[in-house]
Every structure is written in structure tokens, then in C-alpha cells.
Design a protein around this motif. Sequence first.
Motif, PDB file in Angstrom:
ATOM      1  N   LYS A 203       0.830  -1.211   0.000  1.00  0.00           N
ATOM      2  CA  LYS A 203       0.000   0.000   0.000  1.00  0.00           C
ATOM      3  C   LYS A 203       0.864   1.260   0.000  1.00  0.00           C
ATOM      4  O   LYS A 203       0.540   2.259  -0.648  1.00  0.00           O
TER       5      LYS A 203
ATOM      6  N   ALA B 201       2.124   2.052  -3.474  1.00  0.00           N
ATOM      7  CA  ALA B 201       1.113   2.137  -4.526  1.00  0.00           C
ATOM      8  C   ALA B 201       1.002   3.575  -5.025  1.00  0.00           C
ATOM      9  O   ALA B 201       1.263   4.536  -4.299  1.00  0.00           O
ATOM     10  N   ILE B 202       0.632   3.723  -6.273  1.00  0.00           N
ATOM     11  CA  ILE B 202       0.361   5.032  -6.870  1.00  0.00           C
ATOM     12  C   ILE B 202      -1.135   5.074  -7.152  1.00  0.00           C
ATOM     13  O   ILE B 202      -1.667   4.239  -7.883  1.00  0.00           O
ATOM     14  N   ASN B 203      -1.825   6.016  -6.544  1.00  0.00           N
ATOM     15  CA  ASN B 203      -3.277   6.023  -6.594  1.00  0.00           C
ATOM     16  C   ASN B 203      -3.822   7.217  -7.366  1.00  0.00           C
ATOM     17  O   ASN B 203      -4.328   8.178  -6.801  1.00  0.00           O
ATOM     18  N   GLY B 204      -3.658   7.169  -8.675  1.00  0.00           N
ATOM     19  CA  GLY B 204      -4.325   8.126  -9.533  1.00  0.00           C
ATOM     20  C   GLY B 204      -3.902   9.564  -9.389  1.00  0.00           C
ATOM     21  O   GLY B 204      -4.709  10.471  -9.545  1.00  0.00           O
TER      22      GLY B 204
ATOM     23  N   ASN C 163      -4.644   7.676 -15.355  1.00  0.00           N
ATOM     24  CA  ASN C 163      -4.169   6.314 -15.633  1.00  0.00           C
ATOM     25  C   ASN C 163      -2.874   5.981 -14.890  1.00  0.00           C
ATOM     26  O   ASN C 163      -2.101   5.135 -15.337  1.00  0.00           O
TER      27      ASN C 163
ATOM     28  N   SER D  66      -2.709   4.907 -11.630  1.00  0.00           N
ATOM     29  CA  SER D  66      -2.900   3.985 -10.515  1.00  0.00           C
ATOM     30  C   SER D  66      -2.089   2.703 -10.716  1.00  0.00           C
ATOM     31  O   SER D  66      -2.104   2.115 -11.805  1.00  0.00           O
TER      32      SER D  66
ATOM     33  N   THR E 273      -0.515  -0.709  -8.120  1.00  0.00           N
ATOM     34  CA  THR E 273      -0.187  -1.344  -6.852  1.00  0.00           C
ATOM     35  C   THR E 273       0.803  -2.470  -7.126  1.00  0.00           C
ATOM     36  O   THR E 273       0.489  -3.396  -7.888  1.00  0.00           O
TER      37      THR E 273
END
Length: 500
Positions: free
Chosen positions: A310, A313-316, A320, A322, A324
Motif C-alpha cells: 500500500k 502504490a500510486i493512486n491516480g 491512468n 494507478s 499497486t
Amino acid sequence: MNDRYVIGLDIGTTSTKAVLFHYDGAVIGELEVEYPILRPQADWAEQDPDEIVNASKQAIRLLMERTSVSPSAVTAVGISSAMHSIICLNEDKQPLSNAIIWADTRSSEQAAQLRLSLGSQFMKRTGTPFHPMTPFCKLTWMKQKKYPPFIEASSFASIKEYLCLLWFGEHVVDYATASSYGMFDIDACVWDVEALQLLQLSSEQFGKPVPPTYTLYGMSAALADELGLLPSTPFVVGATDGPLANLGVGATGEGDTVITIGTSGAIRQLSYRPMVDEHQRTFCYRVDDHLFVSGGATNNGGIVLHWLQKLFAINGLEKNASFTPSYDSLLRLAEQSPAGANGVLFLPYLNGERAPIWDGAARGSFVGLGMSHHQPDMIRAALEGTIFSLYHVGQTLREMSGRPTRLFANGGFSRSRLWLQIAADMFNQELLLPKSHQSAAWGAAWYSLYALGEVPSLAAIKNSVPMTNSILPVTEHSLVYEKNFTFYEKLATSLPMLRK
């Protein structure tokens, strides 16, 4: 024997697994059903007991369907379960509360109070340090806070006890599960009188303590149909996942030591004498009429890898963008960092800690980070930190029983060659590996065969544990870890600012 099988039902923290074995330990099939941990408030960790019971039904039924084994070929089902869960039940044995599990730390204040008021004599009787993981501390919190389910409760049970109540109508508790309550006299095998008096409860409100060979019969035809088994199929209560994992790898000799990492982690030894640590760094639970398990658990095993997943992770942040990372990709990154993670140390106390510091409010930290460090160093340091925490417990076991005779590994971390190598290097000892990582299920299955007289002894399991290649330590790495552990140990006990 080849046409006869046994099932191990392993009720874990995040899933229940049903595993079908040949008598020789070969896995014929396995089925896992997951369920969530509920966190209705900060520091709370609960689960729906009926969801877990239904997951157990589903796991056995699907296992039977997918393996196409005849129900008449299944000799028995042995049960393993995670420790420290507690459910408040009404007069009809229906839940008034969720199952409050080991990861729940709401009773940290009560644990500290009990540690001061009851002291070492209580610990000597129960073998269990004071910590919010234990049902005793949770029940103390319930009493002090006038928790409505506690006030209304007629009885109390762990998740395994609840399952046995529903399926067989008997409220029994195996010795190891009872020990994990933190209020069980491990010499007399009865609920501790002083604990009951403090809680203003009676022993009749808890399960009847029984050995792990206690066998349950009389399953209803409707339940048997749901499970895909014969109504006559016996269920053996077994024990908790810790001692069963030791049994399941064949670590039954004096000094045999097992490292397990799943969601959490542990290091344990079986012995024929109680090994109670007067400094309260480790636990000692009774398993059967002759056998005990000693060791310590960390709250932070595979859950650390999940946290890293987590964290990276790259969350938006962009369209495009995002992403994990998978566990495998994290482990591959860690391989780019050398033993010692280029000087980075990680205290893995993301979820508080059990042994050996017993501090539910402890928090984790990276130490030694600089501009030259990158993700591989942080990931490797986190993997090393989880092993350091178990090595820390292992030092206490070594004080009581000497250097491990043999060292085994099992659990989910045994799928990672890197993590296993770190363990072998840190303990500077050959690491023995079973082919199957379902050791707790195999231990439960073997206990059921032993209870029914199908096998001659517990120790005979050594001949029915398929093993794979062992891991040998690398001397240069061991020297690095020996030096770094000196710093780790100091950090683990001298950073009060990391307490929440």
C-alpha cells in the motif's frame, strides 16, 4: 492406507483453509475462503463469527467437490485455529458481539493495570504475559466499560468453540486455546480462580477444558450434506495453530524450533516441561496432558509486506497512473539490496507488539535513512525487521533451552527464497523446509488420526512430513546481522517516542 484421507481445518485470521491429506502427509487438495477484519473504531479488530463458520463450511464442501474424494474415504477432520478470539454469547448460544481477535488493542490500559496488580505469580500459573491480545484483558475491558454484550452474556467462547457449539452442541475448549485466554491454570488444567473472581464470572460460563484428542460426534444430516461428509465423520478439537504448526513439520524433539510467518509471526518450541519465563518475555501454553509450547509471537509478519504494498502504490495522482505493486515485485526489489539493507533498520511494530516487549502501543520506524537509500533498501530492511523481531524472542528461548537443535520454517513467508535466506543467515543455522506450507492443518489432521488410533504417536509424524531442500546460512551475512541486532535490540527498548 492410500485410499483413506484426513482433513485439516485451519481457521486463521484472514481466511479458513481446508486441506485434504494422504496419511503420508501428501496434500491432495486445499481450499481457502477469505473474510475481512472489521475495525469499527481505532484499535478495535473484530470479525463476524457466523461469516467464519460459513467460510469453514464452504471450504470443506468445495474441497470435497473439487477433489472428488468419496465421503466414506475421509477418516476424520482435525481443527486448528488462531488464538485469542472472544465472543459474548446469549443463553441460546447466539453471538451478542463480534469475535474480538488478537489484533484488537482496546484493552491496553487494562493490560497495564493487570500487570501491576497481579504480577509474576499469576503469570507463572497461566504462562501468559499480560497483553491486550488476550481474552482475559479484553474481558477486563468489557467489565470496566460496562460493555453491553458482556453485561448480557450468558457465556463466552472463542471462534473454534463457537463452531463446535453450532455443529455438535458441545461447549468444549482445547487446552491450548484455553491457555491463550491468559486466565487458564496450565498445571491444573482449569480456569484460574483469581481471574474468574476479578471478572465476577464462573467457570461454567466458559468452555469445558479438554485435551486436543477430544472427539466430537453426532453431526446432523443437514450439516453433513452441507459439508459433503458423512454424518458419522468425527471431528477432533485439536489445538491452536502455533503448536500444531510445530507438530505439522515434525518439530517434536527437545530443542526443535519453528519460525512461522503468516499475517503475524511466531517462534516456538514444544517441550515436555513448562518453560515459563520469569521476566514475562515469552508465553508457555499447555497443549495436551504432557506437552507444552513455549515461544513468542509478533503482531507484524506478512502484514508488513501488505503495508509496503500500500505504501508504494500510486493512486491516480495523474490520469491512468494507478498502480499497486505485487508481492513478488516487492521481493524482487528487495533482492537488489545487500544483507543489512545498506545500514537501514526497521522496527516492525506497525500493529503494536507482543513478544518480547508486550507493548500494544508500540509503533514502527525506519532508522538510518539517508538520501542514498532507495525502495529496495526499505523493503529489505522491513523483511529483516520481521525476522529480527522473532530472533529477539529466540534469544529468550535460547536462555531457557539452549541453541535450537533443529530450525524449521513454515507459513506464507516460506514461499519467498529471499525471506528464508534472511532467516537462515540471521539465526546462523540451517533452515529446514516442509514441502507444504499448510503445517498447522497437517498437525490438526495428525492429532485427529492419533485420537482415533490410526497412527501410533505424535512423534511418528516425522516420517510423514515431506521435506524440500534446506537453506544454509551465508557466514558473511550472519556477521552483518549479529552486529545489526545489537542496534535493533537497543532501539526496540529505548524509543518511547514511538509509543502512540
